[in-house]
Design a protein around this motif. Structure first.
Motif, PDB file in Angstrom:
ATOM      1  N   PRO A 119       0.806  -1.232   0.000  1.00  0.00           N
ATOM      2  CA  PRO A 119       0.000   0.000   0.000  1.00  0.00           C
ATOM      3  C   PRO A 119       0.837   1.280   0.000  1.00  0.00           C
ATOM      4  O   PRO A 119       0.512   2.235  -0.704  1.00  0.00           O
ATOM      5  CB  PRO A 119      -0.828  -0.112   1.284  1.00  0.00           C
ATOM      6  CG  PRO A 119      -0.868  -1.560   1.598  1.00  0.00           C
ATOM      7  CD  PRO A 119       0.412  -2.153   1.069  1.00  0.00           C
ATOM      8  N   GLU A 120       1.920   1.317   0.789  1.00  0.00           N
ATOM      9  CA  GLU A 120       2.713   2.546   0.840  1.00  0.00           C
ATOM     10  C   GLU A 120       3.448   2.806  -0.482  1.00  0.00           C
ATOM     11  O   GLU A 120       3.615   3.946  -0.897  1.00  0.00           O
ATOM     12  CB  GLU A 120       3.697   2.535   2.024  1.00  0.00           C
ATOM     13  CG  GLU A 120       4.681   1.393   2.037  1.00  0.00           C
ATOM     14  CD  GLU A 120       4.179   0.136   2.737  1.00  0.00           C
ATOM     15  OE1 GLU A 120       4.972  -0.810   2.836  1.00  0.00           O
ATOM     16  OE2 GLU A 120       3.022   0.088   3.167  1.00  0.00           O
ATOM     17  N   GLU A 121       3.856   1.740  -1.158  1.00  0.00           N
ATOM     18  CA  GLU A 121       4.518   1.918  -2.457  1.00  0.00           C
ATOM     19  C   GLU A 121       3.502   2.315  -3.526  1.00  0.00           C
ATOM     20  O   GLU A 121       3.783   3.165  -4.369  1.00  0.00           O
ATOM     21  CB  GLU A 121       5.259   0.636  -2.843  1.00  0.00           C
ATOM     22  CG  GLU A 121       6.462   0.368  -1.950  1.00  0.00           C
ATOM     23  CD  GLU A 121       7.145  -0.955  -2.243  1.00  0.00           C
ATOM     24  OE1 GLU A 121       6.665  -1.708  -3.112  1.00  0.00           O
ATOM     25  OE2 GLU A 121       8.164  -1.233  -1.587  1.00  0.00           O
ATOM     26  N   ARG A 122       2.332   1.695  -3.490  1.00  0.00           N
ATOM     27  CA  ARG A 122       1.281   2.046  -4.446  1.00  0.00           C
ATOM     28  C   ARG A 122       0.886   3.514  -4.286  1.00  0.00           C
ATOM     29  O   ARG A 122       0.726   4.241  -5.258  1.00  0.00           O
ATOM     30  CB  ARG A 122       0.068   1.133  -4.239  1.00  0.00           C
ATOM     31  CG  ARG A 122      -1.075   1.452  -5.175  1.00  0.00           C
ATOM     32  CD  ARG A 122      -2.286   0.533  -5.026  1.00  0.00           C
ATOM     33  NE  ARG A 122      -2.688   0.350  -3.658  1.00  0.00           N
ATOM     34  CZ  ARG A 122      -2.637  -0.807  -3.009  1.00  0.00           C
ATOM     35  NH1 ARG A 122      -2.210  -1.892  -3.599  1.00  0.00           N
ATOM     36  NH2 ARG A 122      -3.023  -0.890  -1.738  1.00  0.00           N
ATOM     37  N   ASP A 131      -1.244  11.751  -9.766  1.00  0.00           N
ATOM     38  CA  ASP A 131      -1.590  13.093  -9.312  1.00  0.00           C
ATOM     39  C   ASP A 131      -0.552  14.141  -9.675  1.00  0.00           C
ATOM     40  O   ASP A 131      -0.792  15.328  -9.518  1.00  0.00           O
ATOM     41  CB  ASP A 131      -1.822  13.083  -7.799  1.00  0.00           C
ATOM     42  CG  ASP A 131      -2.987  12.180  -7.418  1.00  0.00           C
ATOM     43  OD1 ASP A 131      -4.036  12.276  -8.079  1.00  0.00           O
ATOM     44  OD2 ASP A 131      -2.839  11.379  -6.482  1.00  0.00           O
ATOM     45  N   GLY A 132       0.646  13.716 -10.108  1.00  0.00           N
ATOM     46  CA  GLY A 132       1.658  14.649 -10.587  1.00  0.00           C
ATOM     47  C   GLY A 132       2.401  15.407  -9.510  1.00  0.00           C
ATOM     48  O   GLY A 132       2.909  16.501  -9.761  1.00  0.00           O
ATOM     49  N   PHE A 133       2.508  14.851  -8.307  1.00  0.00           N
ATOM     50  CA  PHE A 133       3.239  15.516  -7.232  1.00  0.00           C
ATOM     51  C   PHE A 133       4.726  15.203  -7.324  1.00  0.00           C
ATOM     52  O   PHE A 133       5.117  14.110  -7.741  1.00  0.00           O
ATOM     53  CB  PHE A 133       2.722  15.077  -5.853  1.00  0.00           C
ATOM     54  CG  PHE A 133       1.349  15.594  -5.534  1.00  0.00           C
ATOM     55  CD1 PHE A 133       1.128  16.951  -5.343  1.00  0.00           C
ATOM     56  CD2 PHE A 133       0.277  14.729  -5.423  1.00  0.00           C
ATOM     57  CE1 PHE A 133      -0.134  17.426  -5.038  1.00  0.00           C
ATOM     58  CE2 PHE A 133      -0.987  15.195  -5.121  1.00  0.00           C
ATOM     59  CZ  PHE A 133      -1.187  16.554  -4.936  1.00  0.00           C
ATOM     60  N   SER A 134       5.536  16.147  -6.896  1.00  0.00           N
ATOM     61  CA  SER A 134       6.982  15.919  -6.833  1.00  0.00           C
ATOM     62  C   SER A 134       7.309  15.127  -5.575  1.00  0.00           C
ATOM     63  O   SER A 134       6.473  14.965  -4.686  1.00  0.00           O
ATOM     64  CB  SER A 134       7.717  17.271  -6.798  1.00  0.00           C
ATOM     65  OG  SER A 134       7.463  17.913  -5.562  1.00  0.00           O
ATOM     66  N   SER A 135       8.573  14.667  -5.485  1.00  0.00           N
ATOM     67  CA  SER A 135       9.006  13.917  -4.296  1.00  0.00           C
ATOM     68  C   SER A 135       8.840  14.755  -3.031  1.00  0.00           C
ATOM     69  O   SER A 135       8.430  14.242  -1.986  1.00  0.00           O
ATOM     70  CB  SER A 135      10.461  13.482  -4.442  1.00  0.00           C
ATOM     71  OG  SER A 135      10.583  12.562  -5.487  1.00  0.00           O
ATOM     72  N   ALA A 136       9.178  16.031  -3.127  1.00  0.00           N
ATOM     73  CA  ALA A 136       9.061  16.909  -1.956  1.00  0.00           C
ATOM     74  C   ALA A 136       7.601  17.059  -1.534  1.00  0.00           C
ATOM     75  O   ALA A 136       7.276  17.048  -0.341  1.00  0.00           O
ATOM     76  CB  ALA A 136       9.672  18.270  -2.256  1.00  0.00           C
ATOM     77  N   ALA A 146      11.898  12.982   1.810  1.00  0.00           N
ATOM     78  CA  ALA A 146      11.932  12.908   0.346  1.00  0.00           C
ATOM     79  C   ALA A 146      12.767  11.712  -0.107  1.00  0.00           C
ATOM     80  O   ALA A 146      12.468  11.085  -1.125  1.00  0.00           O
ATOM     81  CB  ALA A 146      12.484  14.212  -0.230  1.00  0.00           C
ATOM     82  N   THR A 147      13.784  11.376   0.668  1.00  0.00           N
ATOM     83  CA  THR A 147      14.612  10.211   0.344  1.00  0.00           C
ATOM     84  C   THR A 147      13.769   8.935   0.438  1.00  0.00           C
ATOM     85  O   THR A 147      13.859   8.066  -0.430  1.00  0.00           O
ATOM     86  CB  THR A 147      15.816  10.121   1.305  1.00  0.00           C
ATOM     87  OG1 THR A 147      16.540  11.349   1.222  1.00  0.00           O
ATOM     88  CG2 THR A 147      16.712   8.962   0.961  1.00  0.00           C
ATOM     89  N   MET A 151      12.931   6.237  -2.530  1.00  0.00           N
ATOM     90  CA  MET A 151      13.197   4.805  -2.367  1.00  0.00           C
ATOM     91  C   MET A 151      11.924   3.990  -2.622  1.00  0.00           C
ATOM     92  O   MET A 151      11.957   2.983  -3.326  1.00  0.00           O
ATOM     93  CB  MET A 151      13.736   4.506  -0.964  1.00  0.00           C
ATOM     94  CG  MET A 151      15.132   5.023  -0.703  1.00  0.00           C
ATOM     95  SD  MET A 151      16.359   4.237  -1.758  1.00  0.00           S
ATOM     96  CE  MET A 151      16.286   2.572  -1.142  1.00  0.00           C
ATOM     97  N   ARG A 152      10.825   4.423  -2.050  1.00  0.00           N
ATOM     98  CA  ARG A 152       9.558   3.711  -2.261  1.00  0.00           C
ATOM     99  C   ARG A 152       9.161   3.746  -3.727  1.00  0.00           C
ATOM    100  O   ARG A 152       8.656   2.762  -4.274  1.00  0.00           O
ATOM    101  CB  ARG A 152       8.445   4.324  -1.417  1.00  0.00           C
ATOM    102  CG  ARG A 152       8.533   3.997   0.044  1.00  0.00           C
ATOM    103  CD  ARG A 152       7.357   4.578   0.801  1.00  0.00           C
ATOM    104  NE  ARG A 152       7.529   4.398   2.232  1.00  0.00           N
ATOM    105  CZ  ARG A 152       6.679   4.823   3.136  1.00  0.00           C
ATOM    106  NH1 ARG A 152       5.575   5.452   2.759  1.00  0.00           N
ATOM    107  NH2 ARG A 152       6.901   4.625   4.416  1.00  0.00           N
ATOM    108  N   LEU A 153       9.368   4.894  -4.356  1.00  0.00           N
ATOM    109  CA  LEU A 153       9.033   5.044  -5.757  1.00  0.00           C
ATOM    110  C   LEU A 153       9.879   4.103  -6.614  1.00  0.00           C
ATOM    111  O   LEU A 153       9.366   3.435  -7.522  1.00  0.00           O
ATOM    112  CB  LEU A 153       9.221   6.497  -6.190  1.00  0.00           C
ATOM    113  CG  LEU A 153       8.745   6.871  -7.576  1.00  0.00           C
ATOM    114  CD1 LEU A 153       7.268   6.547  -7.747  1.00  0.00           C
ATOM    115  CD2 LEU A 153       9.000   8.348  -7.830  1.00  0.00           C
ATOM    116  N   HIS A 154      11.172   4.023  -6.304  1.00  0.00           N
ATOM    117  CA  HIS A 154      12.066   3.128  -7.041  1.00  0.00           C
ATOM    118  C   HIS A 154      11.601   1.679  -6.896  1.00  0.00           C
ATOM    119  O   HIS A 154      11.488   0.942  -7.878  1.00  0.00           O
ATOM    120  CB  HIS A 154      13.506   3.284  -6.530  1.00  0.00           C
ATOM    121  CG  HIS A 154      14.455   2.286  -7.095  1.00  0.00           C
ATOM    122  ND1 HIS A 154      14.889   2.336  -8.394  1.00  0.00           N
ATOM    123  CD2 HIS A 154      15.028   1.187  -6.533  1.00  0.00           C
ATOM    124  CE1 HIS A 154      15.702   1.313  -8.619  1.00  0.00           C
ATOM    125  NE2 HIS A 154      15.806   0.602  -7.493  1.00  0.00           N
TER     126      HIS A 154
END
Length: 175
Positions: A119-122, A131-136, A146-147, A151-154
């Motif tokens: 769920p957290e990665e999804r 939604d088009g949000f940046s990492s920040a 943000a790190t 990592m989750r995004l990767h």
């Protein structure tokens, strides 16, 4: 609605007296009416408050309000509440349908693969790409660094890619 006399005494107006009498006579009945017809106490309290706001406005205009008139107002408020709930539900269904349709035109393969992610990665994946949000920005929304977002995004992209490859290979074998 209190008026001061020349002597400085506070005198309640007729509208205020009528409102207080109506409120005392009908409040509990109106609340129970809403409580039986809605999903919970907060909704019943809000709807009751709406009814007595309208009753207050009408009593300030000098209208006599019997118990039947108050319940007529309550019926209208309840009808508006249900119409609003139906509109909200329909809108949510339309948005969900649009979201799932736009996730992929591959018959649900992408949707199924997304459902298999943690769920957290999804959530990070959808916030970033859907939604088009940046990492920040995602970091601020999820209250993580943000790190950690990167990592989750990767991990999510890698896992999603593997799942889609597996699904594609399964489809190719079945053909």
């Amino acid at each position: 609605m209190r008026v001061r006399t020349e002597q400085g005494d506070r005198v309640e107006s007729a509208g205020q007296k009528h409102f207080l009498a109506t409120h005392a006579a009908c409040h509990d009945k109106v609340y129970r009416y809403f409580r039986r017809r809605t999903e919970g106490t907060p909704a019943a309290e809000d709807l009751t408050a709406d009814v007595f706001r309208i009753v207050w406005e009408k009593s300030c205009q000098g209208q006599e309000l019997s118990e039947l008139v108050v319940f007529g107002i309550a019926r209208n408020v309840l009808r508006n509440y249900h119409r609003s709930a139906i509109r909200s539900m329909n809108l949510a269904q339309q948005l969900e349908h649009q979201r799932t349709r736009e996730l992929g035109s591959d018959g649900g393969t992408v949707r199924e693969a997304l459902d298999q992610l943690k769920p957290e990665e999804r959530e990070v994946l959808l916030l970033t790409y859907w939604d088009g949000f940046s990492s920040a920005e995602v970091s601020g929304l999820l209250n993580i660094t943000a790190t950690a977002v990167r990592m989750r995004l990767h991990r999510a992209r890698k896992q999603l890619s593997n799942l889609l490859r597996t699904d594609q290979a399964t489809e190719d074998v079945q053909r």
